[in-house]
Design a protein around this motif. Structure first.
Motif, mmCIF file in Angstrom:
data_model
loop_
_atom_site.group_PDB
_atom_site.id
_atom_site.type_symbol
_atom_site.label_atom_id
_atom_site.label_comp_id
_atom_site.label_asym_id
_atom_site.label_seq_id
_atom_site.Cartn_x
_atom_site.Cartn_y
_atom_site.Cartn_z
ATOM 1 N N UNK A 219 0.683 -1.064 0.018
ATOM 2 C CA UNK A 219 -0.045 -0.668 0.492
ATOM 3 C C UNK A 219 1.175 1.205 -0.296
ATOM 4 N N UNK A 220 0.456 2.106 -0.834
ATOM 5 C CA UNK A 220 1.497 3.311 -1.007
ATOM 6 C C UNK A 220 0.602 4.381 0.040
ATOM 7 N N UNK A 221 2.010 5.391 1.225
ATOM 8 C CA UNK A 221 1.439 5.402 1.671
ATOM 9 C C UNK A 221 2.024 7.941 1.791
ATOM 10 N N UNK A 222 0.965 8.305 1.530
ATOM 11 C CA UNK A 222 2.058 9.942 1.271
ATOM 12 C C UNK A 222 2.150 10.435 3.127
ATOM 13 N N UNK A 223 3.459 10.155 3.505
ATOM 14 C CA UNK A 223 3.296 11.496 4.628
ATOM 15 C C UNK A 223 3.745 12.484 4.165
ATOM 16 N N UNK A 224 3.683 13.879 4.964
ATOM 17 C CA UNK A 224 3.050 15.449 4.558
ATOM 18 C C UNK A 224 3.279 16.167 6.236
ATOM 19 N N UNK A 225 4.369 16.930 5.548
ATOM 20 C CA UNK A 225 3.873 17.853 6.335
ATOM 21 C C UNK A 225 4.573 19.576 5.834
ATOM 22 N N UNK A 226 4.224 20.132 6.994
ATOM 23 C CA UNK A 226 4.324 21.720 6.391
ATOM 24 C C UNK A 226 5.996 22.184 5.690
ATOM 25 N N UNK A 227 7.026 20.711 6.673
ATOM 26 C CA UNK A 227 8.590 21.135 6.000
ATOM 27 C C UNK A 227 9.324 19.985 5.514
ATOM 28 N N UNK A 228 9.501 19.527 4.923
ATOM 29 C CA UNK A 228 10.336 18.607 4.610
ATOM 30 C C UNK A 228 11.207 17.988 4.094
ATOM 31 N N UNK A 229 12.435 17.828 4.902
ATOM 32 C CA UNK A 229 13.663 18.406 5.001
ATOM 33 C C UNK A 229 14.252 17.282 4.090
ATOM 34 N N UNK A 230 14.604 16.706 2.791
ATOM 35 C CA UNK A 230 15.510 15.480 2.175
ATOM 36 C C UNK A 230 16.593 15.570 3.511
ATOM 37 N N UNK A 231 17.836 16.202 4.017
ATOM 38 C CA UNK A 231 19.022 15.912 5.211
ATOM 39 C C UNK A 231 18.897 17.004 5.708
ATOM 40 N N UNK A 232 18.706 16.903 6.667
ATOM 41 C CA UNK A 232 18.674 17.307 8.021
ATOM 42 C C UNK A 232 19.384 18.983 7.491
ATOM 43 N N UNK A 233 20.412 19.282 6.781
ATOM 44 C CA UNK A 233 21.544 20.010 6.504
ATOM 45 C C UNK A 233 20.257 20.886 5.537
ATOM 46 N N UNK A 234 19.405 20.234 4.696
ATOM 47 C CA UNK A 234 19.063 20.601 3.057
ATOM 48 C C UNK A 234 18.150 22.116 3.678
ATOM 49 N N UNK A 235 17.895 22.906 2.312
ATOM 50 C CA UNK A 235 17.133 23.089 2.961
ATOM 51 C C UNK A 235 15.588 22.739 2.714
ATOM 52 N N UNK A 236 14.852 23.362 3.353
ATOM 53 C CA UNK A 236 13.185 22.835 3.312
ATOM 54 C C UNK A 236 12.796 22.964 2.237
ATOM 55 N N UNK A 237 11.533 21.704 1.826
ATOM 56 C CA UNK A 237 10.591 21.827 0.398
ATOM 57 C C UNK A 237 9.461 21.946 1.773
ATOM 58 N N UNK A 238 8.685 23.703 1.239
ATOM 59 C CA UNK A 238 7.286 23.944 2.107
ATOM 60 C C UNK A 238 6.477 22.582 1.269
ATOM 61 N N UNK A 239 5.233 22.244 2.681
ATOM 62 C CA UNK A 239 3.834 21.993 1.770
ATOM 63 C C UNK A 239 4.667 20.375 1.313
ATOM 64 N N UNK A 240 5.614 19.928 2.217
ATOM 65 C CA UNK A 240 5.775 18.733 1.282
ATOM 66 C C UNK A 240 5.989 17.224 1.314
ATOM 67 N N UNK A 241 6.088 16.181 0.512
ATOM 68 C CA UNK A 241 5.828 14.339 0.501
ATOM 69 C C UNK A 241 7.248 13.642 0.344
ATOM 70 N N UNK A 242 6.834 12.331 1.337
ATOM 71 C CA UNK A 242 7.745 11.786 1.572
ATOM 72 C C UNK A 242 6.661 10.487 0.760
ATOM 73 N N UNK A 243 6.766 9.390 -0.281
ATOM 74 C CA UNK A 243 5.772 8.316 -0.696
ATOM 75 C C UNK A 243 6.649 7.557 0.350
ATOM 76 N N UNK A 244 5.933 6.009 0.657
ATOM 77 C CA UNK A 244 6.086 5.516 0.781
ATOM 78 C C UNK A 244 5.878 4.225 0.338
ATOM 79 N N UNK A 245 6.471 2.551 0.058
ATOM 80 C CA UNK A 245 5.623 1.936 -0.862
ATOM 81 C C UNK A 245 6.271 0.478 -0.403
ATOM 82 N N UNK A 246 5.643 -0.185 0.782
ATOM 83 C CA UNK A 246 6.317 -1.027 1.069
ATOM 84 C C UNK A 246 7.704 -0.486 2.561
ATOM 85 N N UNK A 247 9.047 -0.383 1.927
ATOM 86 C CA UNK A 247 10.363 -0.664 2.911
ATOM 87 C C UNK A 247 10.756 0.609 2.504
ATOM 88 N N UNK A 248 10.059 1.379 0.826
ATOM 89 C CA UNK A 248 11.316 2.347 0.382
ATOM 90 C C UNK A 248 10.265 3.508 0.319
#
Length: 148
Positions: free
Chosen positions: A1-30
């Motif tokens: 099942x696909x799950x979208x985890x969304x947040x007002x701020x997403x950081x690809x790494x903790x020192x990267x610039x934030x993506x506003x209103x961002x999301x990460x899609x999770x499928x299984x363990x990836x």
């Protein structure tokens, strides 16, 4: 099942610039995708969405001794509650603790290293509120901690 985890701020790494209103899609363990929520929702219609307050980023590496607790399972869970999905091998000092980490998909690393949210990478995510308190941890695609 696909799950979208969304947040007002997403950081690809903790020192990267934030993506506003961002999301990460999770499928299984990836991780299937990372980006702005609007684009993600277009690319993945019908996916379940979990919206989190705060800042979402890669699960952390716990670099010191695991918190004291009555059992190895509880010691590992205490790390997950901190937003960590990996521990440093040096501090996994018993077969029982290593087994508890493996049962919970917590990585045991030879040393600390930066983590990042990347497509096809392992789905390890942590969400923190404005005070820096972990409110959710996703380890290998499974929601393993959620603060109520």
């Amino acid at each position: 099942m696909l799950t979208i985890h969304a947040a007002p701020e997403v950081r690809i790494s903790w020192d990267a610039e934030p993506v506003g209103d961002g999301a990460v899609v999770v499928e299984g363990d990836r991780i299937a995708a990372v980006g702005p929520l609007a684009e993600i929702e277009e690319r993945f219609p019908g996916a379940r969405t979990r919206s989190w307050p705060g800042v979402l980023g890669p699960g952390r590496v716990h670099e010191g001794p695991l918190p004291e607790a009555p059992s190895p399972r509880e010691r590992v869970h205490a790390v997950l509650k901190l937003g960590a999905v990996a521990v440093v091998e040096e501090y996994v000092d018993s077969p029982e603790l290593r087994a508890a980490a493996e049962r919970n998909d917590v990585l045991v690393l030879s040393g600390a290293r930066p983590r990042a949210l990347v497509e096809s990478g392992r789905a390890d995510i942590a969400v923190f509120d404005g005070t820096g308190t972990c409110i959710a941890t996703v380890c290998a695609g499974r929601l393993v901690h959620r603060r109520r």
